[in-house]
Enzyme design. Structure first.
Site, PDB file in Angstrom:
ATOM      1  N   SER A 209       0.755  -1.283  -0.142  1.00 42.86           N
ATOM      2  CA  SER A 209       0.248  -0.063  -0.094  1.00 42.86           C
ATOM      3  C   SER A 209       0.772   1.274   0.094  1.00 42.86           C
ATOM      4  O   SER A 209       1.869   1.550  -0.872  1.00 42.86           O
ATOM      5  CB  SER A 209      -0.867  -0.166   1.012  1.00 42.86           C
ATOM      6  OG  SER A 209      -2.148   0.882   1.191  1.00 42.86           O
ATOM      7  N   GLU A 337      -9.214  -5.412  -3.964  1.00 49.33           N
ATOM      8  CA  GLU A 337      -8.616  -4.487  -3.182  1.00 49.33           C
ATOM      9  C   GLU A 337      -9.567  -3.674  -2.654  1.00 49.33           C
ATOM     10  O   GLU A 337      -9.359  -3.610  -1.490  1.00 49.33           O
ATOM     11  CB  GLU A 337      -7.816  -3.552  -4.295  1.00 49.33           C
ATOM     12  CG  GLU A 337      -6.584  -4.207  -4.747  1.00 49.33           C
ATOM     13  CD  GLU A 337      -5.356  -4.133  -3.809  1.00 49.33           C
ATOM     14  OE1 GLU A 337      -5.476  -3.748  -2.873  1.00 49.33           O
ATOM     15  OE2 GLU A 337      -4.326  -4.488  -4.391  1.00 49.33           O
ATOM     16  N   HIS A 433      -7.571  -5.851   0.047  1.00 53.25           N
ATOM     17  CA  HIS A 433      -6.529  -5.152   0.567  1.00 53.25           C
ATOM     18  C   HIS A 433      -6.064  -5.494   1.684  1.00 53.25           C
ATOM     19  O   HIS A 433      -6.751  -5.429   2.689  1.00 53.25           O
ATOM     20  CB  HIS A 433      -6.761  -3.533   0.389  1.00 53.25           C
ATOM     21  CG  HIS A 433      -5.481  -2.744   0.574  1.00 53.25           C
ATOM     22  ND1 HIS A 433      -4.561  -2.566  -0.358  1.00 53.25           N
ATOM     23  CD2 HIS A 433      -5.159  -1.742   1.347  1.00 53.25           C
ATOM     24  CE1 HIS A 433      -3.745  -1.613  -0.020  1.00 53.25           C
ATOM     25  NE2 HIS A 433      -4.173  -1.177   0.925  1.00 53.25           N
TER      26      HIS A 433
END
Length: 528
Positions: A209, A337, A433
């Site tokens: 990320s 995600e 995610h």
């Protein structure tokens, strides 16, 4: 991912008297700053809370990191250093309040299966994510013991400044101080990791990320050149800010305190108050969409700034021009995600046609993006379209484009997608995610991301199998540059899909790839 405050990170959350009891067998190493005493835990030597720069407070507040001064005698390296000031996301600001007054934020931690200058082990340096507003290397999900012990690598984690401290565009301060902290930590690795058993000529940075976005930025800046030979970017975020946008957001943060966005005005402001001001701006972003655009729609107040100095151009432009040609790259994303954010925001099962249409108009590429998405995914309902376009804009296509820019310029990249769905919490998160974090470290029973996996025996067994595949690939890549599948090329597009039975296929998100094929991820501007 739980919304509760983070749990304590092992032996001690921050610096201080905590940590394992001292033993005569505890390892001692010599660094350029002085001697360090660590501990033996779980078959590896562990050194925590090692300063790599002076505390960035007082006269050094908002400055580039300065080399740490040395010390006499043996310094105990047995407890994590305090986190940099945190935003209120996931209750992380509680850690900042707990550590108030302890300003030695810039520290590294090392796990080594064989400390000593002759071991010559590959080195893996982790850069954590957290939307550039939260993140601390002492969180339990980032414990490097298993990765070091089973992978035969030296694992390094470290803190860097986030939020206003690290990324606000302030008059009188260098831009991208968080990135400068990362460079300083990598310089510490270069200069000292041999004493911990690592090979400074075999350094791999890996991050997820905002950590992956940071690595993309490091690939684009000449200041990091030569500090690492390989890079793993997990879910690269697309947003990078133009200086004008970043400066306007910084002015809004300072205005919360009735101050100007200058070093002179903000140096003496308590870090907790400054973080709270950033939180207040983030909470009011919906009122600023006309001025700040897409970051306001996604509640993103901070990102690396394409300032022309620390970061000359965006990572995609830099890699396309050959900036990363000498660095071997492993890049990928998860399949779903956006699902994490859909659940956290209470939108799962609640995305109707109007919300989906708004998302497509805002985030789909090109003037006819909404229609093209609907044509490309004719069977998708509103929620699926909403999640697809957000996943593509924020993480999936920025990651793919980074690999494509690298290969176009003659560099080497390997591409993957995590397709295994998280079984925890009834399976509602899917391959979301953050699911890759516990799989990469093998920490399946600790930290917030482990909640995605759950505690059921069958779920844990599946996770162990997928984690073994991922960890083997990451450590093999760190050791010799080959994760176990062919490098990406524009014709075949080989992609490793990590699941209970990993397979190599042509890039599986072909419809999205075609939709975004001609899009350029430029620095996001100030609109008015």
């Amino acid at each position: 991912m739980s919304l509760a405050a983070p749990e304590p990170s092992g032996s001690a959350a921050f610096s201080g008297p905590g940590g394992p009891a001292r033993s005569p067998a505890d390892p001692v190493v010599r660094t350029t700053a002085g001697l360090l005493r660590g501990s033996r835990e779980g078959g590896v030597a562990v050194f925590r809370g090692i300063p790599f720069a002076e505390p960035p407070v007082g006269a050094l507040r908002f400055a580039a990191p300065r080399p740490v001064r040395g010390w006499d005698g043996v310094r105990e390296a047995r407890a994590f250093g305090p986190p940099p000031p945190q935003a209120g996301v996931f209750g992380m600001d509680a850690m900042s309040r707990e550590a108030a007054g302890d300003d030695d934020w810039l520290t590294v931690n090392v796990w080594s299966p064989d400390p000593g200058p002759g071991a010559g082990l590959p080195v893996m340096v982790w850069i954590q994510g957290g939307a550039y507003v939260i993140g601390a290397a002492g969180l339990p999900e980032y414990d490097g013991a298993r990765l070091a012990r089973e992978g035969g690598v030296v694992v390094v984690t470290f803190n860097y400044r986030v939020g206003v401290e690290g990324f606000a565009q302030l008059d009188g301060a260098p831009a991208n101080r968080g990135l400068l902290d990362q460079i300083a930590a990598l310089e510490w690795v270069r200069d000292g990791i041999r004493e911990f058993g690592g090979d400074p000529a075999r350094v791999t940075v890996f991050g997820q990320s905002a950590g992956a976005g940071s690595i993309a930025a490091l690939l684009a800046t000449g200041r990091a050149r030569g500090l690492f030979q390989r890079a793993v970017t997990q879910s690269v975020p697309g947003p990078f800010f133009a200086p004008e946008l970043a400066a306007d957001i910084a002015a809004a943060c300072a205005d919360e305190l009735a101050l100007r966005p200058t070093v002179a005005d903000l140096t003496d402001v308590d870090p907790l108050r400054l973080s709270a001001a950033g939180d207040a701006v983030t909470a009011s972003l919906d009122r600023r969409v006309r001025r700040w655009g897409l970051p306001a729609h996604r509640a993103m107040a901070f990102a690396p700034v394409v300032d022309g100095e620390v970061l000359p151009v965006t990572p995609w432009q830099a890699l396309g021009e050959g900036a990363g040609r000498d660095v071997e790259l492993l890049v990928g994303h998860t399949r779903a995600e956006q699902r994490l954010f859909t659940v956290i925001e209470g939108l799962l099962g609640a995305v109707g046609e109007e919300r989906a249409a708004d998302a497509l108009r805002l985030f789909a590429p090109g003037p006819d993006g909404e229609r093209r998405y609907r044509d490309a995914f004719p069977a998708a309902g509103p929620e699926e379209l909403y999640e697809l376009v957000h996943s593509d804009w924020l993480f999936r296509m920025p990651s793919l484009h980074l690999a494509e820019a690298q290969t176009r310029a003659g560099g080497r990249a390997h591409v993957y997608e995590l397709t295994w769905s998280a079984p925890g919490m009834g399976g509602l998160f899917g391959a979301c995610h953050g699911l890759d974090v516990p799989l990469v470290f093998g920490n399946l029973d600790r930290g917030q991301p482990a909640a995605l996996i759950g505690e059921a025996a069958d779920a844990r067994a599946e996770a162990e199998a997928v984690s073994a595949y991922v960890r083997d690939a990451w450590t093999a890549f760190a050791a010799h540059g080959d994760p176990g599948w062919p490098a990406y090329d524009a014709a075949q597009r080989p992609t490793m899909c990590f699941d209970t039975s990993p397979t190599v296929v042509p890039y599986p998100e072909e419809a999205s790839r075609l939709l975004w094929r001609d899009h350029a991820f430029a620095a996001l501007p100030l609109l008015s």
